[in-house]
Motif scaffolding. Sequence first.
Motif, PDB file in Angstrom:
ATOM      1  N   GLU A  97       0.911  -1.119  -0.052  1.00 11.96           N
ATOM      2  CA  GLU A  97      -0.090   0.105  -0.126  1.00 11.96           C
ATOM      3  C   GLU A  97       0.905   1.289   0.079  1.00 11.96           C
ATOM      4  OE1 GLU A  97      -1.090   1.107   4.479  1.00 11.96           O
ATOM      5  OE2 GLU A  97      -2.045  -0.652   3.694  1.00 11.96           O
ATOM      6  N   VAL A  98       0.238   2.509  -0.359  1.00 12.92           N
ATOM      7  CA  VAL A  98       0.966   3.730  -0.539  1.00 12.92           C
ATOM      8  C   VAL A  98       1.149   4.236   0.932  1.00 12.92           C
ATOM      9  CG1 VAL A  98       0.710   6.063  -0.996  1.00 12.92           C
ATOM     10  CG2 VAL A  98      -0.167   4.543  -2.929  1.00 12.92           C
TER      11      VAL A  98
ATOM     12  N   ARG B 296       7.868   8.206  -6.617  1.00  9.74           N
ATOM     13  CA  ARG B 296       8.032   7.151  -7.379  1.00  9.74           C
ATOM     14  C   ARG B 296       7.787   5.759  -6.567  1.00  9.74           C
ATOM     15  NH1 ARG B 296      12.953   6.147 -11.626  1.00  9.74           N
ATOM     16  NH2 ARG B 296      11.526   4.394 -11.830  1.00  9.74           N
ATOM     17  N   LEU B 297       6.714   5.123  -6.886  1.00 13.16           N
ATOM     18  CA  LEU B 297       6.198   3.823  -6.010  1.00 13.16           C
ATOM     19  C   LEU B 297       5.935   2.834  -7.149  1.00 13.16           C
ATOM     20  CD1 LEU B 297       3.801   5.278  -3.494  1.00 13.16           C
ATOM     21  CD2 LEU B 297       5.957   4.549  -3.101  1.00 13.16           C
ATOM     22  N   ASP B 298       6.548   2.753  -8.331  1.00 11.80           N
ATOM     23  CA  ASP B 298       6.482   1.823  -9.351  1.00 11.80           C
ATOM     24  C   ASP B 298       6.941   0.635  -9.147  1.00 11.80           C
ATOM     25  OD1 ASP B 298       8.423   4.250  -9.942  1.00 11.80           O
ATOM     26  OD2 ASP B 298       9.174   2.762 -11.161  1.00 11.80           O
ATOM     27  N   ARG B 299       6.424  -0.461  -9.674  1.00  9.06           N
ATOM     28  CA  ARG B 299       6.856  -1.708  -9.520  1.00  9.06           C
ATOM     29  C   ARG B 299       7.051  -2.170  -8.060  1.00  9.06           C
ATOM     30  NH1 ARG B 299       8.892  -4.232 -13.916  1.00  9.06           N
ATOM     31  NH2 ARG B 299       9.320  -3.021 -15.777  1.00  9.06           N
ATOM     32  N   ASN B 300       5.702  -2.318  -7.220  1.00  7.88           N
ATOM     33  CA  ASN B 300       5.665  -2.839  -6.130  1.00  7.88           C
ATOM     34  C   ASN B 300       4.572  -3.670  -6.000  1.00  7.88           C
ATOM     35  OD1 ASN B 300       7.072  -1.496  -3.447  1.00  7.88           O
ATOM     36  ND2 ASN B 300       7.089   0.199  -5.178  1.00  7.88           N
TER      37      ASN B 300
ATOM     38  N   ILE C 131       1.339  -2.719  -4.736  1.00  5.82           N
ATOM     39  CA  ILE C 131       0.384  -2.043  -4.128  1.00  5.82           C
ATOM     40  C   ILE C 131      -1.085  -1.961  -4.754  1.00  5.82           C
ATOM     41  CG2 ILE C 131      -0.399   0.494  -4.107  1.00  5.82           C
ATOM     42  CD1 ILE C 131       2.530   1.171  -4.018  1.00  5.82           C
ATOM     43  N   SER C 132      -1.824  -2.634  -3.787  1.00  4.55           N
ATOM     44  CA  SER C 132      -3.342  -2.549  -4.038  1.00  4.55           C
ATOM     45  C   SER C 132      -4.068  -1.682  -3.263  1.00  4.55           C
ATOM     46  CB  SER C 132      -3.847  -4.269  -3.890  1.00  4.55           C
ATOM     47  OG  SER C 132      -3.458  -4.522  -2.540  1.00  4.55           O
ATOM     48  N   LYS C 133      -3.499  -1.048  -2.576  1.00  2.81           N
ATOM     49  CA  LYS C 133      -4.377  -0.077  -1.589  1.00  2.81           C
ATOM     50  C   LYS C 133      -3.965   1.294  -1.416  1.00  2.81           C
ATOM     51  CE  LYS C 133      -6.046   0.323   2.987  1.00  2.81           C
ATOM     52  NZ  LYS C 133      -6.125  -0.328   4.434  1.00  2.81           N
TER      53      LYS C 133
ATOM     54  N   LEU D 135      -3.304  -2.258  -8.747  1.00  6.26           N
ATOM     55  CA  LEU D 135      -4.398  -1.108  -8.358  1.00  6.26           C
ATOM     56  C   LEU D 135      -5.438  -1.606  -9.207  1.00  6.26           C
ATOM     57  CD1 LEU D 135      -2.513   2.233  -8.230  1.00  6.26           C
ATOM     58  CD2 LEU D 135      -3.492   1.004  -6.206  1.00  6.26           C
ATOM     59  N   SER D 136      -6.682  -1.494  -8.632  1.00 11.22           N
ATOM     60  CA  SER D 136      -8.080  -1.790  -9.427  1.00 11.22           C
ATOM     61  C   SER D 136      -8.964  -0.618  -9.423  1.00 11.22           C
ATOM     62  CB  SER D 136      -8.763  -2.967  -8.843  1.00 11.22           C
ATOM     63  OG  SER D 136      -9.133  -2.876  -7.496  1.00 11.22           O
TER      64      SER D 136
END
Length: 379
Positions: free
Chosen positions: A164-165, A177-181, A183-185, A207-208
Amino acid sequence: MKAGVGLFSALALFLLMGVVFTQRARPRKPTKRPTTGRKPPILQTPAPGQPEPQEPTDFPPPILGPPSIFPDCPRECFCHPSYPNALNCENRNLRVIPVIPSRIHYLYLQNNYISEVTAEPFHNASDLRWVNLGNNRIQRVDKKVFEKVPGLLYLYMYRNKLKEVPSDLPAGLEQLRLDRNHISKIPAGAFNKMEHLTLLNLYHNQLSDSDLGKNTFKSLKNLMQLNLAHNTLKKMPAGVPSSVIQLFLDKNRIDDIPRNYFEGFSHLAFIRLNHNQLSDKGVPKAVFNVPTLLDLQLSHNQLASVPLFNGHLEHLHLNHNSIESINGTQICPYSLQADVSDHSLVPRLRYLRLDGNHLSPPVPLDVIMCFRHLHSIVI
């Protein structure tokens, strides 16, 4: 006497021959171990009370350098004499973050094995402006970390294991920059008060649509680049700030664009929607007629016709769709009978890519007549 000596000699010779015979009859031991029947190696069990290793054995030991001219420089890092405000700790096989000296503005911790970011190392690092924690194994970030670095401007945490962020991010951040983790929340209010943020990169996460509320990006009034590519979105994200210049949504599952989605964007110049599920049904006729748009990428979709666009567009990518024909009269932003002495009216399209469709050369003449600035057409 001589007979006794002779008898004794004969007896000694007989015994000696018996010993030699016995030695020759004894089978030789093999000099090499046979290939079959090898005994398994003996595993040495640790002595009672001996602690097990605390870190995975596949991690190489941390790299410790020679003492620095700066007495507060951690041995795990490098402090360049010409850059007293920078601490270089990248590629040092680190598991934990060392104590950051108070003089440091630029912290480089990328390409290590850090799994957790705690607040203790940042206790005196209130002047930090740039932190790079990319390509580690971070799963958790202490909420109090960012209380210690209120002036942080650039935070890079790409290629980690975040789910998550992180919350309580500094309000003054300009790039995140939080790319390529993983993260779904995105916690509610994660980006609140971050009105200085210009770049937000959430590329290649999980992410949805349900993870992006209408107020998720509400406070990002100066955002210029929003990258949500390579997620699992089925709809266009809601509440994207009107200040955005670059909107990247490649490799999602988007199949529909609301008719008025791009209204109100005053600076939008780059749209990327490659590798989605867009068809003519889900793309309103003039949805891309955006005056500020310069680059439109719609490759690898299911479009059967060329969408309408504004005369200011310079690059159009429509490769690998289902287009069977192209009509220059229909897609031309102005009438072919109009007076083109005013060069401001001539469409600015310079690059058009149409390969991977059901088209064959030559390019229709009405396309050439309309788009007179075309330098390259790929078909």
